[in-house]
Design a protein around this motif. Structure first.
Motif, PDB file in Angstrom:
ATOM      1  N   GLU A  20      -5.754   2.534   2.622  1.00 29.53           N
ATOM      2  CA  GLU A  20      -6.735   1.491   2.964  1.00 29.53           C
ATOM      3  C   GLU A  20      -7.728   2.077   3.941  1.00 29.53           C
ATOM      4  O   GLU A  20      -7.502   3.150   4.508  1.00 29.53           O
TER       5      GLU A  20
ATOM      6  N   ASN B 278       3.025  -6.876   5.513  1.00 34.99           N
ATOM      7  CA  ASN B 278       2.647  -7.962   4.595  1.00 34.99           C
ATOM      8  C   ASN B 278       2.818  -7.618   3.125  1.00 34.99           C
ATOM      9  O   ASN B 278       2.786  -8.503   2.264  1.00 34.99           O
TER      10      ASN B 278
ATOM     11  N   GLU C   8       1.691   9.270   6.874  1.00 33.47           N
ATOM     12  CA  GLU C   8       0.393   8.715   6.484  1.00 33.47           C
ATOM     13  C   GLU C   8      -0.666   9.352   7.373  1.00 33.47           C
ATOM     14  O   GLU C   8      -0.547   9.339   8.595  1.00 33.47           O
TER      15      GLU C   8
ATOM     16  N   SER D 150       9.321   0.433   3.737  1.00 32.61           N
ATOM     17  CA  SER D 150       8.200   0.654   2.830  1.00 32.61           C
ATOM     18  C   SER D 150       6.885   0.302   3.505  1.00 32.61           C
ATOM     19  O   SER D 150       5.823   0.590   2.997  1.00 32.61           O
TER      20      SER D 150
HETATM   21  P1  ADP Z   1      -2.028  -2.923   6.612  1.00 31.89           P
HETATM   22  O1  ADP Z   1      -3.395  -3.471   6.689  1.00 31.89           O
HETATM   23  O2  ADP Z   1      -0.984  -3.930   6.799  1.00 31.89           O
HETATM   24  O3  ADP Z   1      -1.863  -1.699   7.463  1.00 31.89           O
HETATM   25  P2  ADP Z   1      -1.711  -1.092   4.366  1.00 31.89           P
HETATM   26  O4  ADP Z   1      -2.451  -1.141   3.109  1.00 31.89           O
HETATM   27  O5  ADP Z   1      -2.052   0.020   5.291  1.00 31.89           O
HETATM   28  O6  ADP Z   1      -1.871  -2.499   5.083  1.00 31.89           O
HETATM   29  O7  ADP Z   1      -0.171  -1.043   4.040  1.00 31.89           O
HETATM   30  C1  ADP Z   1       0.809  -1.006   5.055  1.00 31.89           C
HETATM   31  C2  ADP Z   1       1.799   0.125   4.792  1.00 31.89           C
HETATM   32  O8  ADP Z   1       2.403  -0.014   3.498  1.00 31.89           O
HETATM   33  C3  ADP Z   1       1.163   1.506   4.783  1.00 31.89           C
HETATM   34  O9  ADP Z   1       1.098   2.021   6.085  1.00 31.89           O
HETATM   35  C4  ADP Z   1       2.111   2.277   3.881  1.00 31.89           C
HETATM   36  O10 ADP Z   1       3.249   2.702   4.620  1.00 31.89           O
HETATM   37  C5  ADP Z   1       2.577   1.234   2.884  1.00 31.89           C
HETATM   38  N1  ADP Z   1       1.728   1.271   1.671  1.00 31.89           N
HETATM   39  C6  ADP Z   1       0.585   0.603   1.459  1.00 31.89           C
HETATM   40  N2  ADP Z   1       0.044   0.859   0.266  1.00 31.89           N
HETATM   41  C7  ADP Z   1       0.867   1.743  -0.332  1.00 31.89           C
HETATM   42  C8  ADP Z   1       0.861   2.406  -1.588  1.00 31.89           C
HETATM   43  N3  ADP Z   1      -0.119   2.198  -2.464  1.00 31.89           N
HETATM   44  N4  ADP Z   1       1.887   3.249  -1.861  1.00 31.89           N
HETATM   45  C9  ADP Z   1       2.884   3.445  -0.970  1.00 31.89           C
HETATM   46  N5  ADP Z   1       2.945   2.852   0.232  1.00 31.89           N
HETATM   47  C10 ADP Z   1       1.960   2.000   0.567  1.00 31.89           C
END
Ligand code: ADP
Ligand code: MG
Length: 476
Positions: free
Chosen positions: A145, A374, A427, A459
């Protein structure tokens, strides 16, 4: 990831215990700090911010790729923020079912109607990635993101490299210790804030950090404040409530809070529904948005960072619209996109539902939220989508390919947590800053990186949520 610390070190419990003790002291010495959860609003007691005992190997090529694409992401976010039609079309289905996004969108519309009172724009972004790693050993960088609001850890991550260098030396890995990169996002973020403040052009006006009620992560922000004070730029920390009670606009829409003019509002709070505890907090947000103060981010840049916009950008032809004459830029950005799928009502969204139900473990279901914890995975995806198969409820989510990084072993150092070896996933984030004045981009830079690592049992969840910890890349 391959090429980590050797097994004989990783499994030597006595050595690990000794290294962990030294590492915690070094973190305190270097200022990698957090207030304790019992007293989040007092600095009488602080502890080390959670971090990994060892740095994590990251392939050099993908690391450089993340830094190289950052200025293009900055440009993209900025272009989206100036395209009300695109925001409206992209967010229409989300706004219809998600109250929080709808509320933000209403502020955006009101500002459009009134006309923006400030032409200076300050953007601080952090684009986050994971490595999709395949059996043949290749890895590709995939964006998780982009955070356009309150992207954190630029301060603390400026101080973690020395901690890992120290530990590697003690572990007898001098060569590797010399390969830990310098990193100083705090300086870069402050440079951008300072530029915006200068352009605002009033020496007495302050940079206002709009902060949370609970301020455990204050040191991360203090580093930026310190950098600003070094330039004799005054900073203040205020909450929504302070703005509601004492904030006002003069006839030029200059913002005054507690009697002081505000040149820049740097939002470190306000990205989650829970951040707004009353109508007064919303009134305060609106007051700041309407004002002449430079907002970081302004409401349209906030909306540009939503997950729904991320999904729309992945549709064929959309990036081309923003970069009509720059196919290489389009290519560079698109290379970092994972598969993203709409859940809007209609045949395309129906196809997404079928795709997810057939293989839920290949995907992540994401609601329009920020701040960690979330997302929805596995069988829970089926439960949610079966319940909302053909109803508008499903448009509150997007579906994304799950990225599969290879796990590496490390020790996660966290106050009161047992010292155990964990299977970890990392990440990588790249910090970008930009300042625009009218049509003039006066600054657009990548100013550093952040590596966060968490146990593969989880996760989801960030550092603030107590899941991820700070780390450093060891380029391989
Ligand atoms: P937020 O705005 O809550 O940080 P994210 O999109 O960063 O939302 O998702 C939160 C966490 O979920 C990430 O830090 C990662 O660990 C996991 N995550 C999100 N998207 C993916 C994905 N496409 N594949 C694997 N893990 C994911
Ligand atoms: Mg995130």
């Amino acid at each position: 990831m391959a090429q980590g610390i050797q097994e004989d070190v990783m499994l030597n419990t006595a050595l690990i215990k000794e290294l962990a003790d030294v590492a915690k002291d070094e973190a305190l010495l270097q200022g990698v700090l957090m207030r304790i959860k019992e007293t989040p609003n007092s600095s009488e007691l602080a502890t080390y911010a959670p971090f990994t005992l060892f740095p994590t190997p990251v392939p050099k090529a993908v690391f450089l790729q993340a830094l190289a694409v950052q200025t293009h992401y900055n440009t993209l976010v900025d272009k989206i923020s100036q395209d009300p039609d695109f925001l409206q079309e992209s967010l229409a289905s989300t706004v219809a079912v998600d109250d929080f996004t709808a509320r933000l969108f209403r502020i955006h519309q009101q500002i459009l109607k009134e006309g923006r009172s400030q032409t200076i724009v300050l953007g601080i972004n952090r684009s986050d990635y994971m490595l999709d790693q395949r059996e043949d050993g290749s890895s590709s960088l995939k964006q998780i993101e982009i955070n356009t609001f309150a992207a954190s850890f630029g301060g603390l991550s400026s101080h973690t490299p020395d901690v890992h260098r120290h530990i590697l030396k003690i572990a007898g890995r001098l060569e590797e210790s010399q390969r830990i990169l310098d990193n100083n996002p705090a300086a870069g973020l402050a440079r951008a804030v300072a530029k915006a403040w200068e352009l605002y052009g009033s020496e007495k006006a302050v940079v206002m950090f709009l902060v949370e009620e609970s301020q455990r992560n204050i040191f991360d922000q203090r580093y930026i404040e310190s950098e600003l004070w070094k330039r004799n730029i005054p900073t203040k920390r205020k909450r929504f409530d302070d703005v509601f009670k004492t904030g006002s606009l003069d006839h030029d829409k200059r913002l005054f809070v507690e009697g002081e003019e505000v040149a820049v509002v740097y939002f470190r709070n306000g990205y989650m529904p829970q951040n707004y505890t009353s109508e007064q907090d919303w009134d305060a947000r609106l007051l700041m948005e309407r004002s002449r103060a430079v907002k970081c981010p302004d409401i349209s840049t906030h909306l540009a960072g939503t997950k729904k916009v991320q999904q729309v950008l992945a549709r064929p032809g959309v990036l081309e619209k923003f970069f009509p004459d720059q196919p290489q830029v389009v290519e560079q950005i698109r290379a970092t996109f994972a598969g993203l799928y709409t859940l809007d009502l209609g045949p395309e969204g129906d196809k997404t539902v079928a795709l997810a139900l057939a293989a839920p473990d290949r995907f992540v279901l994401k609601p329009q939220r920020e701040g960690g914890g979330n997302n929805i995975y596995g069988s829970e995806i089926c439960r949610v989508l079966e319940g909302a198969k053909t109803s508008t409820e499903r448009t509150a989510y997007i579906l994304m390919d799950k990225i599969n990084p290879t796990a590496s072993q490390n020790y996660l150092l966290r106050r009161d947590a047992p010292l155990i070896i964990s299977n970890c996933l990392s990440e990588l984030g790249a910090f970008g800053v930009y300042v625009r004045q009218g049509t003039d981009m006066v600054m657009n830079e990548c100013v550093g990186h952040l590596l966060r690592t968490k146990s593969s049992e989880y996760s989801d969840g960030g550092v603030a949520a107590g899941v991820a910890v700070l780390d450093n890349p060891l380029l391989v």
